[in-house]
Design a protein around this motif. Structure first.
Motif, PDB file in Angstrom:
ATOM      1  N   GLU A  65       0.717  -1.158  -0.010  1.00  0.00           N
ATOM      2  CA  GLU A  65       0.091   0.098  -0.093  1.00  0.00           C
ATOM      3  C   GLU A  65       0.683   1.526  -0.571  1.00  0.00           C
ATOM      4  OE1 GLU A  65      -3.008   0.165  -0.525  1.00  0.00           O
ATOM      5  OE2 GLU A  65      -4.158  -1.658   0.537  1.00  0.00           O
ATOM      6  N   GLN A  66       1.852   1.051   1.184  1.00  0.00           N
ATOM      7  CA  GLN A  66       3.063   2.488   0.816  1.00  0.00           C
ATOM      8  C   GLN A  66       3.487   2.525  -0.211  1.00  0.00           C
ATOM      9  OE1 GLN A  66       4.039   2.572   4.896  1.00  0.00           O
ATOM     10  NE2 GLN A  66       5.461   4.203   4.053  1.00  0.00           N
ATOM     11  N   SER A  67       3.396   1.903  -0.768  1.00  0.00           N
ATOM     12  CA  SER A  67       4.066   2.024  -2.711  1.00  0.00           C
ATOM     13  C   SER A  67       3.359   2.359  -3.685  1.00  0.00           C
ATOM     14  CB  SER A  67       5.373   1.089  -2.730  1.00  0.00           C
ATOM     15  OG  SER A  67       4.695  -0.099  -2.917  1.00  0.00           O
ATOM     16  N   THR A  71       1.558   0.466  -5.132  1.00  0.00           N
ATOM     17  CA  THR A  71       1.117  -0.425  -6.023  1.00  0.00           C
ATOM     18  C   THR A  71      -0.545  -1.236  -6.160  1.00  0.00           C
ATOM     19  OG1 THR A  71       2.779  -1.833  -4.636  1.00  0.00           O
ATOM     20  CG2 THR A  71       3.697  -1.119  -6.811  1.00  0.00           C
ATOM     21  N   MET A 131       7.688  -3.011  -8.196  1.00  0.00           N
ATOM     22  CA  MET A 131       7.753  -1.527  -7.902  1.00  0.00           C
ATOM     23  C   MET A 131       8.520  -1.347  -9.952  1.00  0.00           C
ATOM     24  SD  MET A 131       7.190  -1.232  -5.101  1.00  0.00           S
ATOM     25  CE  MET A 131       6.386  -2.778  -4.471  1.00  0.00           C
ATOM     26  N   ARG A 172       8.695   1.866 -11.053  1.00  0.00           N
ATOM     27  CA  ARG A 172       9.221   2.936 -11.344  1.00  0.00           C
ATOM     28  C   ARG A 172      10.328   3.209 -11.141  1.00  0.00           C
ATOM     29  NH1 ARG A 172       5.597   7.390 -12.716  1.00  0.00           N
ATOM     30  NH2 ARG A 172       4.450   5.976 -14.156  1.00  0.00           N
ATOM     31  N   ASP A 173      10.304   2.698 -10.055  1.00  0.00           N
ATOM     32  CA  ASP A 173      12.343   2.101  -9.681  1.00  0.00           C
ATOM     33  C   ASP A 173      13.029   1.154 -10.324  1.00  0.00           C
ATOM     34  OD1 ASP A 173      14.009   1.475  -7.300  1.00  0.00           O
ATOM     35  OD2 ASP A 173      12.991   1.256  -5.705  1.00  0.00           O
ATOM     36  N   VAL A 232      -1.237   5.012 -13.045  1.00  0.00           N
ATOM     37  CA  VAL A 232      -0.256   4.774 -11.184  1.00  0.00           C
ATOM     38  C   VAL A 232      -1.603   5.020  -9.770  1.00  0.00           C
ATOM     39  CG1 VAL A 232       1.467   5.660 -10.751  1.00  0.00           C
ATOM     40  CG2 VAL A 232       1.624   4.732 -12.871  1.00  0.00           C
ATOM     41  N   PHE A 233      -1.665   4.903  -9.376  1.00  0.00           N
ATOM     42  CA  PHE A 233      -1.700   5.340  -7.876  1.00  0.00           C
ATOM     43  C   PHE A 233      -1.358   6.166  -7.612  1.00  0.00           C
ATOM     44  CE2 PHE A 233      -3.229   1.030  -7.656  1.00  0.00           C
ATOM     45  CZ  PHE A 233      -4.272   1.083  -8.325  1.00  0.00           C
ATOM     46  N   ASP A 269      -1.330   6.993  -1.828  1.00  0.00           N
ATOM     47  CA  ASP A 269      -2.223   5.995  -0.497  1.00  0.00           C
ATOM     48  C   ASP A 269      -2.912   5.395  -0.552  1.00  0.00           C
ATOM     49  OD1 ASP A 269      -2.396   3.584   1.375  1.00  0.00           O
ATOM     50  OD2 ASP A 269      -0.284   4.064   2.506  1.00  0.00           O
ATOM     51  N   VAL A 270      -3.982   4.683  -0.964  1.00  0.00           N
ATOM     52  CA  VAL A 270      -5.469   4.288  -0.951  1.00  0.00           C
ATOM     53  C   VAL A 270      -5.980   4.071   0.711  1.00  0.00           C
ATOM     54  CG1 VAL A 270      -5.956   3.697  -3.133  1.00  0.00           C
ATOM     55  CG2 VAL A 270      -5.129   1.622  -0.848  1.00  0.00           C
ATOM     56  N   ILE A 271      -5.199   4.366   1.391  1.00  0.00           N
ATOM     57  CA  ILE A 271      -5.554   4.276   2.860  1.00  0.00           C
ATOM     58  C   ILE A 271      -4.966   5.159   3.803  1.00  0.00           C
ATOM     59  CG2 ILE A 271      -4.473   3.373   5.303  1.00  0.00           C
ATOM     60  CD1 ILE A 271      -4.533   0.721   3.424  1.00  0.00           C
ATOM     61  N   THR A 272      -3.988   5.975   3.833  1.00  0.00           N
ATOM     62  CA  THR A 272      -3.350   7.454   4.684  1.00  0.00           C
ATOM     63  C   THR A 272      -3.696   7.967   3.940  1.00  0.00           C
ATOM     64  OG1 THR A 272      -1.350   7.289   3.945  1.00  0.00           O
ATOM     65  CG2 THR A 272      -1.704   5.794   5.362  1.00  0.00           C
ATOM     66  N   VAL A 325       2.107   8.649  -3.410  1.00  0.00           N
ATOM     67  CA  VAL A 325       3.547   7.226  -3.573  1.00  0.00           C
ATOM     68  C   VAL A 325       3.794   7.890  -4.875  1.00  0.00           C
ATOM     69  CG1 VAL A 325       1.689   5.984  -1.745  1.00  0.00           C
ATOM     70  CG2 VAL A 325       1.068   6.196  -4.286  1.00  0.00           C
ATOM     71  N   ASP A 326       4.849   6.695  -4.910  1.00  0.00           N
ATOM     72  CA  ASP A 326       5.421   7.089  -6.600  1.00  0.00           C
ATOM     73  C   ASP A 326       6.152   5.088  -7.227  1.00  0.00           C
ATOM     74  OD1 ASP A 326       7.243   6.449  -4.419  1.00  0.00           O
ATOM     75  OD2 ASP A 326       9.324   7.531  -4.889  1.00  0.00           O
ATOM     76  N   GLN A 327       5.441   4.436  -6.373  1.00  0.00           N
ATOM     77  CA  GLN A 327       5.775   2.862  -7.490  1.00  0.00           C
ATOM     78  C   GLN A 327       7.449   2.451  -6.999  1.00  0.00           C
ATOM     79  OE1 GLN A 327       2.893   2.352 -10.128  1.00  0.00           O
ATOM     80  NE2 GLN A 327       1.307   2.066  -9.017  1.00  0.00           N
ATOM     81  N   ALA A 328       7.662   3.055  -6.035  1.00  0.00           N
ATOM     82  CA  ALA A 328       9.184   2.374  -5.986  1.00  0.00           C
ATOM     83  C   ALA A 328       9.581   2.043  -4.735  1.00  0.00           C
ATOM     84  CB  ALA A 328       9.983   3.659  -5.809  1.00  0.00           C
TER      85      ALA A 328
END
Lengths: 532, 209
Positions: free
Chosen positions: A125-127, A129, A175, A177-178, B170-171, B174-177, B181-184
């Motif tokens: 979630e935090q990333s 994806t 991930m 974008r990394d 791309v999201f 963060d759907v919860i907080t 986010v950067d998908q990395a």
């Protein structure tokens, strides 16, 4: 009526010029003995439901995918427990065999996926994806790994191996974008495809030797009568694939980069689940088929084990990133497990199974801790852990216990696993392996302890900037509670499991005792040593 | 000779000519797009040769896999990197061509020798011809049922993975907080530890100059 593999292959051979099977031969689920793959079916259903739920949007997915995965994997574990000590009958006309060895290794794989999923929700979630696809791909990897543990046919082995590998490539590049994640996926894809091609070549040679059958039983029979150079070539090819899957030196080059670039929960799965499947494959192919080339593959595996233990543990000393350190440490740990494989005795195999189970809990416990740390700080450098005990006692305690267990300090679970492995090796006169194992264990204790020293011994003013700016500890975000549950469970089992390890010992011995293939190998090994 | 054998002979000559001329064109033509299309022609001719050998399943697989997938992929790759570029003249080109031609001719002679000296009429199971497709089907639904079904999971996962990696949505939060986010990877690449040491390094650098 169940058609045994041998009867079926002779049926095909005899009927070769005409049509193969009588047209009226219907095959029912009973003949297929399809109940053997009931655990996999549960996981497959969970996978499909995850994909369907994901159609409803990301919020719905993050709400519903975790319980679906728990249900699927929990059902699979219960069904596996029901298969324990069941009468061994080949299923799918000889493609799959649910003996106790397969049940034990499949349980380790399923448990590793369950724990990896518990620790991954917040990370994913935090990333930013997608969660649904992540869970689906991880479940597909599990499916491949579990089929690989029980496959008894070259084609099934290859397809299961590819399912596991392709899902692993996708997960390590998740991930997107990394740049590091992309690099990891590309490296893994290229090296993994080369390994798959090598396996395919070896398998085609084995198929040629049998004269038209892909079952492992037929391969084993054909290998007993032929000692041509082709056989040696096939052995080398098959061994290279196995060594790639368990990341044994010198087939380990992909490991550090892939482990560093992949999302950390994926690394947790790769280091336990994928490796377990690799060892199951090694047992099926080398112990089951290459029995008549016992001496040759054991020499090769001794070399691999010595190199893995030495290089893995020595290079881990120089690492500054936690993930890289655990990558090299996992190479070393695979070397320890190989001692049990080389022994080929009852104790050796049981010690392998026991150590894989112990490794599951201690390694995933360590990964849960470093994931929690990186979620809170965004770092995985070892120097950033300095002075952590002031701010986060739970991570400090959990990581310390798991690392001590990985190093083999009594009374942790890892100590008993390791002592059992060394004991089995010593009893089988593998003095070189045991001595190298002991020395490299001491080396490994040095780098595990230096992490603990970094966390515990530093004064508050010596703490790293990251720890000085440590956020307040909260558990209320979605996905943090499962992470905490997995962390506490792994650490508890690692800490207490050593003292109360008797059920695990019985389980490991039962896994070997309930596997006809291993019993046969043990008997023939005892016979040859008595003759020699 | 009967009409049937005449037809077979003509087909064989036509297909072989297709293979030989096509592959020569693949190697010798300067335009890479022509080479790619000729490669497709070579694959099709080989599929025709398989058909003449009564191996209809192999022929169909050849068309599906090589022409349908591999060759199309090659054409895509050519289209994606289609950049006008003047390549530098390679020195000693005729000599290089002569050398590579010599190597190829040597390999060809070696193959010819193997072809002539090997006794091909080895005893073995007689080929089943066009029944092979039926046989493969029976195998797929009896003793290879498990890998066949597992392959469907593999393909499903490969497709989903390709979509996940390739799609553009791309999201951003963060759907919860609701945080950005950067998908990395969560473990960021950082170099801030060097920041405070940089000023102290500079005098040392200047002292060495």
């Amino acid at each position: 009526m169940i058609i045994p593999l041998g009867a079926l292959s002779t049926l095909f051979a005899e009927a070769a010029p005409a049509a193969a099977l009588p047209p009226g031969l219907g095959i029912t689920a009973l003949q297929l003995n399809a109940g053997a793959i009931a655990p996999e079916s549960a996981i497959l259903i969970a996978l499909l439901v995850c994909l369907l739920v994901d159609l409803a949007g990301e919020e719905a997915a993050s709400r519903w995918v975790p319980p679906i995965c728990y249900a699927g994997l929990g059902t699979a574990l219960v069904l596996l427990a029901l298969q324990w000590n069941a009468p061994v009958e080949p299923s799918f006309l000889g493609s799959f065999l649910a003996d106790n060895l397969a049940v034990a290794f499949r349980a380790v794989v399923a448990a590793s996926t369950l724990l990896s999923l518990l620790i991954s929700w917040r990370y994913v979630e935090q990333s930013g994806t997608p969660v649904g696809e992540y869970a689906a791909i991880l479940l597909a990897a599990t499916l491949g790994a579990m089929f690989l543990c029980g496959a008894t046919d070259l084609v099934s082995i290859f397809v299961a191996l590819e399912t596991l590998s392709v899902s692993s490539y996708l997960l390590s590049g998740y991930m997107k974008r990394d740049a590091r994640s992309g690099e990891a996926a590309l490296k893994y894809l290229l090296v993994g495809s080369a390994a798959a091609a090598v396996f395919l070549y070896g398998a085609s040679l084995l198929y040629g030797l049998t004269g038209g059958s892909t079952g492992l039983e037929a391969v084993g029979l054909a290998l007993q009568t032929s000692a041509t150079p082709v056989t040696a070539l096939a052995l080398v090819f098959v061994l290279a694939t196995v060594a790639f899957k368990i990341a044994a030196v010198p087939f380990h080059q992909w490991t550090p980069d892939v482990y560093e670039g992949s999302p950390t929960p994926v690394v947790a799965f790769l280091s336990v689940g994928s490796k377990t499947a690799g060892f199951a494959l090694a047992l099926r192919l080398l112990v089951g088929c290459f029995e008549s080339f016992d001496a040759q593959w054991k020499v090769l595996f001794t070399v691999l084990a010595v190199l893995s233990m030495t290089l893995g543990n020595v290079v881990a000393l120089a690492q500054t990133s936690m993930k890289r350190m655990l990558a090299y440490s996992s190479i070393g740990q695979a070397g320890f497990v190989m001692i049990g494989l080389v022994c080929g005795t009852e104790e050796g195999f049981a010690a392998m199974v026991l150590y894989m189970a112990a490794y599951l809990f201690m390694n995933l416990g360590a990964f849960a801790c470093i994931i929690l740390f990186s979620l809170r700080t965004g770092s995985d450098r070892i120097s950033d852990y300095a002075g952590l005990y002031q701010k986060d006692p739970l991570i400090t305690l959990g990581l310390s216990l798991c690392l001590l267990s990985l190093g083999g300090i009594p009374p942790m679970l890892g100590f008993f696993g390791k002592i059992y492995l060394f004991f089995a090796g010593w009893a089988d006169h593998q003095y070189l392996l045991v001595v190298v194992g002991l020395i490299t264990s001491v080396v490994s204790i040095y780098y595990y302890i230096s992490v603990i020293k970094m966390m515990v011994v530093k004064e508050p003013q010596e703490a790293s900037d990251v720890v000085k700016a440590y956020p307040p500890i909260t558990w209320n975000l979605t996905g943090m509670q499962p992470l905490r549950a997995a962390l506490v469970a792994c650490v508890l089992i690692t800490a207490v499991g050593g003292v109360l390890s008797n059920p695990l010992f019985n389980w490991a011995n039962g896994a070997v005792a309930g596997t006809p293939m291993l019993q046969q190998a043990i008997a023939s090994g005892a016979l040859s040593s008595a003759v020699g | 000779m009967t009409i049937a054998s005449w037809t077979q002979w003509i087909c064989f000559v036509a297909l072989s000519a297709g293979v030989v001329i096509g592959s020569l064109g693949v190697v010798l033509l300067p335009n890479i797009v022509y080479s790619a299309f000729l490669l497709g022609g070579v694959f099709l001719s080989v599929a025709g040769l398989y058909l003449m050998l009564n191996a209809s399943f192999v022929a169909a697989a050849q068309v599906l896999v090589y022409v349908g997938a591999v060759n199309v992929l090659i054409l895509f790759a050519i289209m994606l990197v289609n950049k006008k570029e003047t390549l530098a003249e390679i020195p000693g080109l005729p000599l290089r061509r002569l050398l590579s031609g010599g190597v190829c001719a040597g390999l060809f002679l070696l193959l010819l020798r193997v072809d002539v000296t090997t006794p091909w009429a080895v005893p073995g199971p007689s080929p089943v011809g066009n029944d092979a497709t039926i046989r493969i089907g029976i195998h797929l639904f009896s003793d290879y049922l498990l890998p066949f079904e597992l392959a469907s999971v593999l393909l499903l996962m490969a497709m989903i993975g390709a979509i996940v990696l390739a799609r553009r949505d791309v999201f951003t939060v963060d759907v919860i907080t609701g945080e950005d986010v950067d998908q990395a990877l969560i473990e960021k690449m950082r170099t801030p530890l060097l920041v405070e040491t940089t000023p102290t390094q500079n005098p040392a650098l200047e002292a060495t100059r």
